[in-house]
Design an enzyme around this catalytic site. Structure first.
Site, PDB file in Angstrom:
ATOM      1  N   LYS A 251       0.831  -1.198   0.000  1.00 48.40           N
ATOM      2  CA  LYS A 251       0.000   0.000   0.000  1.00 48.40           C
ATOM      3  C   LYS A 251       0.860   1.240   0.000  1.00 48.40           C
ATOM      4  CE  LYS A 251      -1.484  -0.897   4.725  1.00 48.40           C
ATOM      5  NZ  LYS A 251      -2.657  -1.196   5.522  1.00 48.40           N
ATOM      6  N   ARG A 252       2.089   1.101   0.464  1.00 43.95           N
ATOM      7  CA  ARG A 252       2.970   2.266   0.445  1.00 43.95           C
ATOM      8  C   ARG A 252       3.185   2.807  -0.957  1.00 43.95           C
ATOM      9  NH1 ARG A 252       7.352   1.118   5.212  1.00 43.95           N
ATOM     10  NH2 ARG A 252       5.752   0.060   6.369  1.00 43.95           N
TER      11      ARG A 252
END
Ligand code: GLU
Length: 480
Positions: A251-252
């Site tokens: 998700k980063r």
């Protein structure tokens, strides 16, 4: 507990829900439902620094959209709450102190400076157990003096901690390779390492299902269960989902966000179905499955130990299968908002457009572009009429468009059949191939090199008036 299977999904509200998180939750859900058990949602928000505003609501929204109903959770309640870790601080403290009493943990007063002085060359350090054997009196005195402290795990010496993972089999770690890690931080919040054990135990979790990043820390967690004298749960660790051969979805980096896919026009049920297949193959090898079928089929034997690659092309294909399998009515209800994007004033027959799109769009978000020709029509490149194989060029096109106009202008019934019959008859009369007339007509109607359907379909979608207006415009353009 009465032997009922209880699984949990424990997301941290640190951003959006990527496909990998969703799959972890989905397998926990499928496993619980398959076994007639209960599925619990727990929000793991002890890492206050990484919290992202709105992320908790996104978890509720995502689970609702994905059709993963849970039996207990922050917004549902249940016997084992609270289900949000930040509301359980008192519980962790109580159990950390109890663990100290039981000999499984100890108070540590080491300062940050002291810990930093332990740093090895690569910047990491292993705690040197400096406070492990402080006397009870000393601990009591330092606590009374208000010295800041953490509580650390007291890893027993000389043991090998082993367990049998349901996917990966036997996993063993020697205690000399396990650090006396922090369980309760100086701010009174637990680390994940402690909270997951306390919560899974108190919430009666029978099967812990989570990503492989925890596979090799689980022996350490098991030592905590043992020190408390608690029964260990079963574990099912899941291999990662990769973006490509070398990188995990993350998700980063904004990878593969569930809600993005839904807003791009994927059906939630198709995404969930695709996600289920990332690392699990049902015995019957089915690909397109309803949630009910997945629940029936779900079994651990089908879970792979190797990572899988997220393949959006495959997900598009599966989504297209879902769209094609819908009734015309169902498809209309999901496609209408996308059609309206390209035809906001409703100038065209939306039902006809919907019918045309059902077999031609894999994802609803493709629709506006595919029907952009409805609104965009003007001067275009006459080179589009050139087609060697069909023996088409501008000269033939001139005749084709004329024939098309004369064939359809008197038509009262405007359907694909009536238009086709009229065009074929007129072509024959003029001694032209009907294929040539159709080709010319399609270009003349849309001004596009490729269209989502042939001349008849385009004419029906545009309606008689607009079709004639465009054919006459093209006729004039060809003659300039
Ligand atoms: N909060 C952890 C995560 O999001 C959950 C791990 C677990 O399921 O135990 O990675």
């Amino acid at each position: 507990m009465d032997g009922t299977v209880r699984t949990r999904f424990a997301p941290s509200p640190t951003g959006f829900m990527h496909i990998g998180n969703l799959r972890t939750g989905l397998y926990a859900y499928l496993f619980a439902r398959h076994n007639g058990g209960r599925f619990i949602l727990r929000i793991e928000d002890t890492d206050r620094e990484r919290m992202v505003e709105g992320a908790e609501d996104m978890v509720y929204r995502t689970l609702a959209t994905a059709g993963m109903d849970y039996d207990e959770g922050p917004d549902k309640g249940g016997e084992y709450g609270p289900y949000v870790q930040s509301e359980r601080a008192g519980i962790y403290r109580e159990y950390a102190e109890k663990l100290v009493e039981l000999g499984g943990a100890y108070y540590c007063f080491c300062t940050k400076e002291r810990l930093e002085s332990l740093h090895g060359e690569n910047g990491t350090h292993t705690y040197d157990r400096h406070c492990r054997d402080l006397s009870r009196e000393e601990v009591r005195a330092r606590l009374a003096a208000g010295e800041p402290y953490v509580i650390r795990q007291k890893v027993p010496d000389g043991v090998v901690s082993s367990y049998r993972d349901m996917v990966f089999g036997e996993i063993s770690v020697a205690s000399e390779d396990i650090e006396d890690g922090v369980l309760l931080k100086s701010d009174g919040m637990p680390t994940y390492n402690f909270a997951n054990v306390v919560d899974d135990h108190l919430m009666g979790i029978t099967h812990v299902i989570r990503g492989t990043e925890y596979l090799s820390s689980t022996p350490k967690y098991n030592l905590i269960y043992d020190a408390f004298g608690w029964e260990r749960p079963q574990y099912m660790h899941l291999p990662p989902i990769m973006k490509d051969a070398s990188r995990k979805l993350s998700k980063r980096y904004g990878d593969a966000n569930f809600e993005d896919f839904v807003s791009k026009g994927y059906l939630p049920e198709a995404v969930v179905n695709y996600v289920a297949l990332l690392g699990w193959c049902p015995k019957n090898n089915a690909e397109k499955m309803t949630m009910k079928e997945m629940i029936e089929q779900f079994d651990v034997d089908g879970i792979s130990v190797s990572s899988s690659i997220f393949d959006e092309a495959k997900m598009r294909w599966l989504n297209g299968e879902y769209l094609k399998a819908m009734s015309e009515e169902e498809f209309f209800s999901v496609s209408a908002p996308w059609i309206a994007k390209a035809d906001p004033d409703g100038r065209f027959d939306q039902r006809e457009i919907s019918r045309l799109m059902q077999t031609r769009a894999d994802v609803l978000g493709d629709i506006p572009e595919k029907i952009a020709f409805l609104n965009e029509f003007g001067r275009y490149d006459l080179g589009m009429y050139e087609h060697k194989k069909m023996k088409m060029d501008v000269e033939v096109a001139k005749r084709a468009v004329k024939v098309a106009i004369s064939a359809v202008e008197g038509l009262d019934v405007w359907t694909e059949d009536s238009i086709r019959t009229a065009v074929c008859l007129a072509a024959e009369k003029e001694g032209m191939k009907s294929g040539q007339v159709m080709f010319g007509m399609r270009v003349a109607l849309t001004g596009q090199p490729s269209t989502p359907g042939g001349a008849m379909e385009m004419a029906v979608v545009l309606g008689k008036d607009e079709s004639l207006r465009r054919l006459r415009f093209s006729d004039a353009l060809l003659r300039e």
